[in-house]
Enzyme design. Structure first.
Site, mmCIF file in Angstrom:
data_model
loop_
_atom_site.group_PDB
_atom_site.id
_atom_site.type_symbol
_atom_site.label_atom_id
_atom_site.label_comp_id
_atom_site.label_asym_id
_atom_site.label_seq_id
_atom_site.Cartn_x
_atom_site.Cartn_y
_atom_site.Cartn_z
ATOM 1 N N GLU A 166 5.496 -1.317 29.595
ATOM 2 C CA GLU A 166 4.189 -1.946 29.329
ATOM 3 C C GLU A 166 3.266 -1.968 30.555
ATOM 4 O OE1 GLU A 166 5.107 -5.758 27.578
ATOM 5 O OE2 GLU A 166 6.371 -4.874 26.044
ATOM 6 N N ASN A 207 8.380 2.922 28.531
ATOM 7 C CA ASN A 207 8.386 2.242 27.228
ATOM 8 C C ASN A 207 7.111 1.403 27.052
ATOM 9 O OD1 ASN A 207 9.988 1.464 24.845
ATOM 10 N ND2 ASN A 207 10.111 -0.579 25.778
ATOM 11 N N HIS A 243 6.155 -2.210 17.273
ATOM 12 C CA HIS A 243 5.876 -3.547 16.735
ATOM 13 C C HIS A 243 4.621 -3.442 15.860
ATOM 14 C CE1 HIS A 243 8.864 -5.615 19.106
ATOM 15 N NE2 HIS A 243 8.402 -5.038 20.216
ATOM 16 N N GLU A 272 11.722 -0.657 19.540
ATOM 17 C CA GLU A 272 11.673 -2.092 19.214
ATOM 18 C C GLU A 272 11.032 -2.327 17.848
ATOM 19 O OE1 GLU A 272 9.875 -4.396 22.382
ATOM 20 O OE2 GLU A 272 10.769 -3.164 23.939
ATOM 21 N N ASP A 274 9.690 -3.493 14.467
ATOM 22 C CA ASP A 274 9.658 -4.558 13.469
ATOM 23 C C ASP A 274 8.266 -4.555 12.839
ATOM 24 O OD1 ASP A 274 8.225 -5.894 15.508
ATOM 25 O OD2 ASP A 274 9.787 -7.393 15.847
HETATM 26 O O1 9MR Z 1 12.286 -10.605 21.899
HETATM 27 C C1 9MR Z 1 12.028 -11.059 23.208
HETATM 28 C C2 9MR Z 1 11.834 -12.565 23.193
HETATM 29 O O2 9MR Z 1 13.049 -13.204 22.859
HETATM 30 C C3 9MR Z 1 11.326 -13.038 24.541
HETATM 31 O O3 9MR Z 1 11.024 -14.414 24.465
HETATM 32 C C4 9MR Z 1 10.087 -12.231 24.890
HETATM 33 C C5 9MR Z 1 9.502 -12.667 26.218
HETATM 34 O O4 9MR Z 1 8.408 -11.885 26.572
HETATM 35 O O5 9MR Z 1 10.412 -10.864 24.952
HETATM 36 C C6 9MR Z 1 10.765 -10.367 23.711
HETATM 37 O O6 9MR Z 1 11.000 -8.985 23.773
HETATM 38 C C7 9MR Z 1 9.904 -8.160 24.155
HETATM 39 C C8 9MR Z 1 10.479 -6.957 24.869
HETATM 40 O O7 9MR Z 1 11.315 -7.354 25.929
HETATM 41 C C9 9MR Z 1 9.387 -6.044 25.365
HETATM 42 N N1 9MR Z 1 8.479 -5.679 24.308
HETATM 43 C C10 9MR Z 1 7.964 -6.772 23.498
HETATM 44 C C11 9MR Z 1 9.103 -7.622 22.975
HETATM 45 C C12 9MR Z 1 8.593 -8.705 22.036
HETATM 46 O O8 9MR Z 1 7.772 -9.599 22.740
#
Ligand code: 9MR
Length: 361
Positions: A166, A207, A243, A272, A274
């Site tokens: 990101e 990513n 996402h 990732e 969803d």
């Molecule tokens: O699913 C993850 C969540 O449990 C955490 O609180 C969050 C914190 O930023 O991160 C989420 O996972 C992220 C991933 O690491 C990177 N891409 C976006 C995902 C969803 O926010």
């Protein structure tokens, strides 16, 4: 992508035939849901694809149905949180890899590959780092050490690493972060070089999200990785997080976008996936959601070197979505009681209906 057009009922009705074929008992109840005929991992193997899920370690420990489905349905796992910097080095110099090691062991026992997530990100950094008032040289040394120690720790046990996550804004400019501010844009290539030195066999990925279709952000990622390839920086792949939300039009043109990265000689992956919606779910929304998942998988299967398709959790029982988007949820393949949704059936039939040849760069 236009943001406001609502989904039409036409899409919805086209998928109503995809009703769940098996029923589930509640989580933790003895037995749990009947296993589908052929799990996703088996169907995907026929297409030379790994199908993965992000794993919530509390659920893995406490919920036997979750644990069983994690092992039976998927051939790859990603730690949802426990490999992130705040988890592995909560105090400077004190590493705690226990939870991540636990998942890596689980994966080995279940014949699964591991996606390492994540080495360099602006988020989920430990407080000692974000409030440490370090100078540029110190931060560079800290980042080098984090990458080296972490990748070495998992050397030979992690298949793909999300090395940089990101790094871009929606308009294609580099995101303001502790790393960009202190180290300049060169932190990205440094991170790949350091990760490669620590484990020359791991596949190293860039990513990001909202890069599945063409636009300023995916163009910026494309320009970056083209340059890295041309300069001999050790990058192996690009991850498209996937996402999606049915609040927007479902994306089109994803396969064409993935293809241009493939032509650079890079692997690709959906990392990732969803598809969230305003809750409560209904048949029409679930059908649109199924189409969103299907399109992501279709883009991957059409791309010769799309090596894995990972969902960001597989049950609505545990999902990051409601906590981040109030009023939205129901984003996963199984509902809260582990009943497979039309989205699961869409992936199942998409995988079963293909015969993708193996392909190597
Ligand atoms: O699913 C993850 C969540 O449990 C955490 O609180 C969050 C914190 O930023 O991160 C989420 O996972 C992220 C991933 O690491 C990177 N891409 C976006 C995902 C969803 O926010």
């Amino acid at each position: 992508m236009p943001l406001s057009r609502l989904v039409t009922a036409a899409v919805a009705t086209s998928c109503l035939a995809l009703l769940p074929l098996v029923t589930a008992s509640p989580a933790g109840a003895s037995g749990g849901p009947a296993a589908p005929d052929r799990p996703l991992r088996q169907l995907a193997a026929d297409d030379h694809l790994r199908v993965g899920t992000a794993v919530d370690m509390s659920a893995l420990a406490d919920d036997s149905v979750y644990r069983r489905l994690t092992g039976s349905e998927f051939s790859a796992v990603t730690p949802e949180n426990v490999m992130k910097w705040e988890s592995v080095e909560p105090r400077q110099g004190e590493y705690d890899y226990a939870a991540a090691d636990h998942l890596v062991d689980f994966a080995r026992r279940h014949g699964q590959q591991v996606r390492g997530h994540v080495l360099v990100w602006h988020s989920q950094l430990p407080p000692w780092l974000t409030s440490g008032d370090f100078g540029a040289d110190q931060l560079r040394a800290i980042l080098h050490r984090h990458i080296t120690d972490t990748v070495r720790h998992f050397r030979g046990r992690v298949w793909q690493w999300d090395v940089v996550n990101e790094a871009f804004n929606e308009d294609g400019t580099l995101r303001d972060s502790i790393w960009l501010r202190a180290l300049g844009p060169g932190y990205i290539e440094d991170a790949f070089r350091w990760a490669h030195e620590a484990d020359p066999h791991a596949l190293l990925f860039y990513n990001d999200y909202n890069t599945e279709w063409t636009g300023p952000k995916s163009d910026a990622v494309y320009d970056l990785v083209s340059r890295l390839r041309a300069e001999g920086v050790p990058i192996d792949g690009v991850g498209f997080q996937g996402h999606l939300s049915i609040r927007y039009d479902l994306p089109t043109g994803m396969a064409a976008n993935f293809a241009r990265f493939d032509r650079l000689g890079l692997d690709t992956a959906v990392t990732e996936a969803d598809v969230r919606m305003a809750v409560p779910a209904d048949d029409a929304k679930s059908a649109t959601q199924a189409e969103g998942y299907r399109r992501l998988l279709d883009a991957c299967l059409r791309t010769p070197h799309c090596v894995s398709f990972t969902v960001w959790g597989f049950t609505d029982r545990y999902s990051w979505v409601p906590g981040t988007f109030p009023g939205e949820g129901a984003a996963n393949l199984f509902d809260e009681d582990y009943r497979p949704k039309p989205a699961y059936r869409a992936l199942e039939s998409e995988l079963a209906g293909r015969a993708r040849p193996r392909s190597a760069h």
